[in-house]
Motif scaffolding. Structure first.
Motif, PDB file in Angstrom:
ATOM      1  N   MET A   1      59.614   4.329  50.768  1.00 33.30           N
ATOM      2  CA  MET A   1      60.639   5.112  51.447  1.00 33.30           C
ATOM      3  C   MET A   1      61.794   4.193  51.801  1.00 33.30           C
ATOM      4  N   SER A   2      62.978   4.658  51.585  1.00 32.37           N
ATOM      5  CA  SER A   2      64.130   3.838  51.937  1.00 32.37           C
ATOM      6  C   SER A   2      64.460   4.018  53.417  1.00 32.37           C
ATOM      7  N   ASP A   3      65.468   3.303  53.884  1.00 29.19           N
ATOM      8  CA  ASP A   3      65.870   3.402  55.285  1.00 29.19           C
ATOM      9  C   ASP A   3      66.711   4.632  55.558  1.00 29.19           C
ATOM     10  N   SER A   4      66.914   5.497  54.573  1.00 30.80           N
ATOM     11  CA  SER A   4      67.922   6.542  54.731  1.00 30.80           C
ATOM     12  C   SER A   4      67.437   7.719  55.553  1.00 30.80           C
ATOM     13  N   ILE A   5      68.017   7.831  56.710  1.00 28.41           N
ATOM     14  CA  ILE A   5      67.919   9.040  57.517  1.00 28.41           C
ATOM     15  C   ILE A   5      69.338   9.579  57.553  1.00 28.41           C
ATOM     16  N   ARG A  38      62.657  12.157  66.520  1.00 29.22           N
ATOM     17  CA  ARG A  38      61.878  13.316  66.084  1.00 29.22           C
ATOM     18  C   ARG A  38      61.615  13.302  64.581  1.00 29.22           C
ATOM     19  N   VAL A  39      62.609  12.916  63.785  1.00 26.88           N
ATOM     20  CA  VAL A  39      62.400  12.908  62.334  1.00 26.88           C
ATOM     21  C   VAL A  39      61.413  11.801  61.953  1.00 26.88           C
ATOM     22  N   ALA A  40      61.460  10.672  62.650  1.00 29.27           N
ATOM     23  CA  ALA A  40      60.499   9.601  62.378  1.00 29.27           C
ATOM     24  C   ALA A  40      59.082  10.053  62.737  1.00 29.27           C
ATOM     25  N   SER A  41      58.953  10.763  63.848  1.00 34.97           N
ATOM     26  CA  SER A  41      57.652  11.273  64.258  1.00 34.97           C
ATOM     27  C   SER A  41      57.119  12.283  63.242  1.00 34.97           C
ATOM     28  N   LEU A  42      57.986  13.181  62.790  1.00 36.93           N
ATOM     29  CA  LEU A  42      57.574  14.170  61.791  1.00 36.93           C
ATOM     30  C   LEU A  42      57.180  13.483  60.485  1.00 36.93           C
ATOM     31  N   ALA A  43      57.941  12.497  60.068  1.00 35.27           N
ATOM     32  CA  ALA A  43      57.614  11.774  58.834  1.00 35.27           C
ATOM     33  C   ALA A  43      56.249  11.104  58.962  1.00 35.27           C
ATOM     34  N   ASN A  44      55.971  10.566  60.130  1.00 39.14           N
ATOM     35  CA  ASN A  44      54.673   9.942  60.361  1.00 39.14           C
ATOM     36  C   ASN A  44      53.555  10.977  60.209  1.00 39.14           C
ATOM     37  N   ARG A  45      53.744  12.160  60.772  1.00 37.17           N
ATOM     38  CA  ARG A  45      52.726  13.221  60.636  1.00 37.17           C
ATOM     39  C   ARG A  45      52.557  13.628  59.179  1.00 37.17           C
ATOM     40  N   VAL A  46      53.649  13.672  58.422  1.00 34.11           N
ATOM     41  CA  VAL A  46      53.556  14.021  57.003  1.00 34.11           C
ATOM     42  C   VAL A  46      52.718  12.979  56.269  1.00 34.11           C
ATOM     43  N   PHE A  47      52.972  11.704  56.537  1.00 33.72           N
ATOM     44  CA  PHE A  47      52.216  10.651  55.869  1.00 33.72           C
ATOM     45  C   PHE A  47      50.747  10.674  56.243  1.00 33.72           C
ATOM     46  N   LEU A  48      50.455  11.074  57.465  1.00 42.37           N
ATOM     47  CA  LEU A  48      49.072  11.057  57.928  1.00 42.37           C
ATOM     48  C   LEU A  48      48.343  12.375  57.687  1.00 42.37           C
ATOM     49  N   SER A  49      49.061  13.379  57.207  1.00 45.88           N
ATOM     50  CA  SER A  49      48.431  14.681  56.994  1.00 45.88           C
ATOM     51  C   SER A  49      47.385  14.599  55.895  1.00 45.88           C
ATOM     52  N   GLU A  50      46.461  15.499  55.975  1.00 47.56           N
ATOM     53  CA  GLU A  50      45.380  15.511  54.999  1.00 47.56           C
ATOM     54  C   GLU A  50      45.889  15.959  53.640  1.00 47.56           C
ATOM     55  N   LYS A  51      45.447  15.297  52.604  1.00 47.97           N
ATOM     56  CA  LYS A  51      45.810  15.628  51.231  1.00 47.97           C
ATOM     57  C   LYS A  51      44.620  16.298  50.564  1.00 47.97           C
ATOM     58  N   ALA A  74      53.044   0.344  54.288  1.00 39.85           N
ATOM     59  CA  ALA A  74      54.480   0.071  54.149  1.00 39.85           C
ATOM     60  C   ALA A  74      55.299   1.243  54.680  1.00 39.85           C
ATOM     61  N   ALA A  75      54.882   2.458  54.385  1.00 40.41           N
ATOM     62  CA  ALA A  75      55.590   3.645  54.871  1.00 40.41           C
ATOM     63  C   ALA A  75      55.501   3.740  56.392  1.00 40.41           C
ATOM     64  N   ARG A  76      54.335   3.474  56.945  1.00 40.00           N
ATOM     65  CA  ARG A  76      54.169   3.535  58.401  1.00 40.00           C
ATOM     66  C   ARG A  76      55.031   2.482  59.093  1.00 40.00           C
ATOM     67  N   GLU A  77      55.123   1.297  58.529  1.00 37.85           N
ATOM     68  CA  GLU A  77      55.968   0.248  59.108  1.00 37.85           C
ATOM     69  C   GLU A  77      57.434   0.673  59.096  1.00 37.85           C
ATOM     70  N   ILE A  79      58.565   3.721  59.228  1.00 39.75           N
ATOM     71  CA  ILE A  79      58.716   4.764  60.254  1.00 39.75           C
ATOM     72  C   ILE A  79      58.749   4.128  61.642  1.00 39.75           C
ATOM     73  N   ARG A  80      57.911   3.133  61.878  1.00 43.29           N
ATOM     74  CA  ARG A  80      57.859   2.488  63.198  1.00 43.29           C
ATOM     75  C   ARG A  80      59.207   1.900  63.611  1.00 43.29           C
ATOM     76  N   LYS A  81      60.032   1.520  62.649  1.00 41.39           N
ATOM     77  CA  LYS A  81      61.354   0.969  62.951  1.00 41.39           C
ATOM     78  C   LYS A  81      62.208   1.969  63.727  1.00 41.39           C
ATOM     79  N   HIS A  82      61.916   3.256  63.568  1.00 42.06           N
ATOM     80  CA  HIS A  82      62.738   4.293  64.171  1.00 42.06           C
ATOM     81  C   HIS A  82      62.122   4.905  65.424  1.00 42.06           C
ATOM     82  N   LEU A  83      60.964   4.424  65.851  1.00 41.20           N
ATOM     83  CA  LEU A  83      60.296   4.968  67.023  1.00 41.20           C
ATOM     84  C   LEU A  83      60.606   4.140  68.256  1.00 41.20           C
TER      85      LEU A  83
END
Length: 104
Positions: A1-5, A38-51, A74-77, A79-83
């Motif tokens: 994921m890039s840094d683009s929000i 909020r978008v970082a939190s939502l992205a985190n939930r998307v990454f952690l959602s069940e597949k 790497a994706a979680r790290e 996201i953490r930059k924005h929390l």
């Protein structure tokens, strides 16, 4: 994921934050910072959602699992930059859902 929000301000003053790489990950916030959190939190939930189970590697393929966990970390790290440290996003999410249920 890039840094683009991506951010956009509505006519009513609310901010929209979106991560284009994650379809559907778009939120509103009263401020740009709130929308970012909020978008970082939502992205985190998307990454952690069940597949679906088909999305998981073969249990005997150690290399595939290492790659999967490496990409997830790497994706979680990213996201953490924005929390905001110390903020309990899970509790806020649950509180919002409880309030919505009470209003209904």
């Amino acid at each position: 994921m890039s840094d683009s929000i991506e951010f956009e301000r509505e006519e009513d003053g609310r901010w929209i934050a979106e991560i284009p790489e994650l379809p559907g990950v778009m939120v509103y916030g009263a401020s740009q910072e709130e929308a970012r959190e909020r978008v970082a939190s939502l992205a985190n939930r998307v990454f952690l959602s069940e597949k679906p189970m088909a999305a998981y590697p073969d249990p005997t393929d150690d290399e595939a699992w290492k790659q999967r966990f490496s990409a997830l970390e790497a994706a979680r790290e990213e996201i953490r930059k924005h929390l905001t440290p110390g903020r309990n996003y899970v509790q806020e999410f649950l509180d919002e859902r409880r309030l919505e249920a009470e209003r209904e």
